[in-house]
Design a protein around this motif. Structure first.
Motif, PDB file in Angstrom:
ATOM      1  N   LEU A 193     -51.826  61.131  20.716  1.00 58.32           N
ATOM      2  CA  LEU A 193     -51.928  59.884  21.729  1.00 58.32           C
ATOM      3  C   LEU A 193     -50.565  59.227  21.955  1.00 58.32           C
ATOM      4  CD1 LEU A 193     -55.303  58.591  21.227  1.00 58.32           C
ATOM      5  CD2 LEU A 193     -54.695  59.493  23.351  1.00 58.32           C
ATOM      6  N   ARG A 194     -50.118  58.985  20.595  1.00 57.66           N
ATOM      7  CA  ARG A 194     -48.758  58.001  20.679  1.00 57.66           C
ATOM      8  C   ARG A 194     -47.638  58.940  21.438  1.00 57.66           C
ATOM      9  NH1 ARG A 194     -45.337  56.198  15.444  1.00 57.66           N
ATOM     10  NH2 ARG A 194     -43.991  54.656  16.282  1.00 57.66           N
ATOM     11  N   LYS A 195     -47.520  60.176  21.171  1.00 55.86           N
ATOM     12  CA  LYS A 195     -46.627  61.005  21.480  1.00 55.86           C
ATOM     13  C   LYS A 195     -46.687  61.240  23.324  1.00 55.86           C
ATOM     14  CE  LYS A 195     -45.756  63.964  17.549  1.00 55.86           C
ATOM     15  NZ  LYS A 195     -45.917  65.093  16.843  1.00 55.86           N
ATOM     16  N   GLU A 196     -48.113  61.467  23.579  1.00 58.76           N
ATOM     17  CA  GLU A 196     -48.067  61.525  24.859  1.00 58.76           C
ATOM     18  C   GLU A 196     -47.920  60.356  26.076  1.00 58.76           C
ATOM     19  OE1 GLU A 196     -52.363  62.585  25.287  1.00 58.76           O
ATOM     20  OE2 GLU A 196     -51.966  64.613  24.109  1.00 58.76           O
ATOM     21  N   ASN A 197     -48.078  59.053  25.267  1.00 62.51           N
ATOM     22  CA  ASN A 197     -48.043  57.910  26.034  1.00 62.51           C
ATOM     23  C   ASN A 197     -46.911  57.138  25.606  1.00 62.51           C
ATOM     24  OD1 ASN A 197     -50.831  57.847  27.537  1.00 62.51           O
ATOM     25  ND2 ASN A 197     -51.377  58.541  25.477  1.00 62.51           N
TER      26      ASN A 197
END
Length: 197
Positions: A193-197
């Protein structure tokens, strides 16, 4: 530990007056019983099973609450406090019972502190002390309830997006595992989630 600075006092009073207006007399008499200190990253300022004798208000820094299982003594991250927060555990400071948690500083912290005894004395002198104390507790409880509701009712992406701004302040200072525990998700999921957002 040293007497509270004018700057720190103004920040504390500003925070408190957003909760409830304070009388001039209250402000004048509370200042001498407040102190200021600094804690380095890694300091455990409250230990599991200890009775919390001080309440802290953070001027700067970040701390985490570590919930300790009374049987296995396993630890998990229950909460993060950022600047301008009141640090206390429940049960703990207000009930004067042994804490079920540990408080650890994860980013160097500057804090204002007051002893339980001084707070008790203040309550007998000023009725407004009890009201402001209860409002601070209610405000903190509401934040925890909202966080708990988010974990129960939102999917991991929605949860992440809901708290992304706050998490971005915490990421540089806490292990991903600690943040994942707090968010109620796996480390892998949080990382994605951190990489995607």
């Amino acid at each position: 530990m040293k007497p509270i600075s004018d700057e720190a006092f103004e920040l504390l009073i500003d925070k408190m007056e957003k909760i409830q207006p304070l009388s001039t007399r209250f402000k004048r008499l509370v200042k001498p019983i407040l102190f200021e200190t600094e804690y380095k990253r890694g300091s455990r300022i409250l230990n599991f099973n200890e009775v919390q004798q001080l309440i802290w208000f953070t001027i700067g820094g970040i701390a985490r609450e570590i919930r300790v299982n009374a049987i296995s003594y396993s630890e998990s991250t229950a909460w993060f406090w950022k600047e301008r927060s009141f640090l206390y555990t429940s049960p703990g400071f207000f009930s004067q019972e042994p804490s079920h948690s540990t408080i650890e500083v994860i980013k160097d912290c500057r804090a204002v502190l007051m002893s339980y005894q001084n707070l008790s004395d203040l309550k007998t002198t000023f009725k407004e002390t009890e009201t402001i104390t209860e409002k601070i507790r209610a405000d903190n409880e509401m934040m925890r309830l909202v966080h708990g509701d988010n974990i129960r009712n939102l999917n991991t992406r929605e949860r992440y997006l809901e708290e992304r701004e706050a998490l971005n302040e915490i990421f540089p200072h806490a292990k991903l595992q600690y943040i994942a525990e707090y968010m109620g998700m796996s480390v892998d999921r949080l990382g994605k989630l951190r990489k995607e957002n």
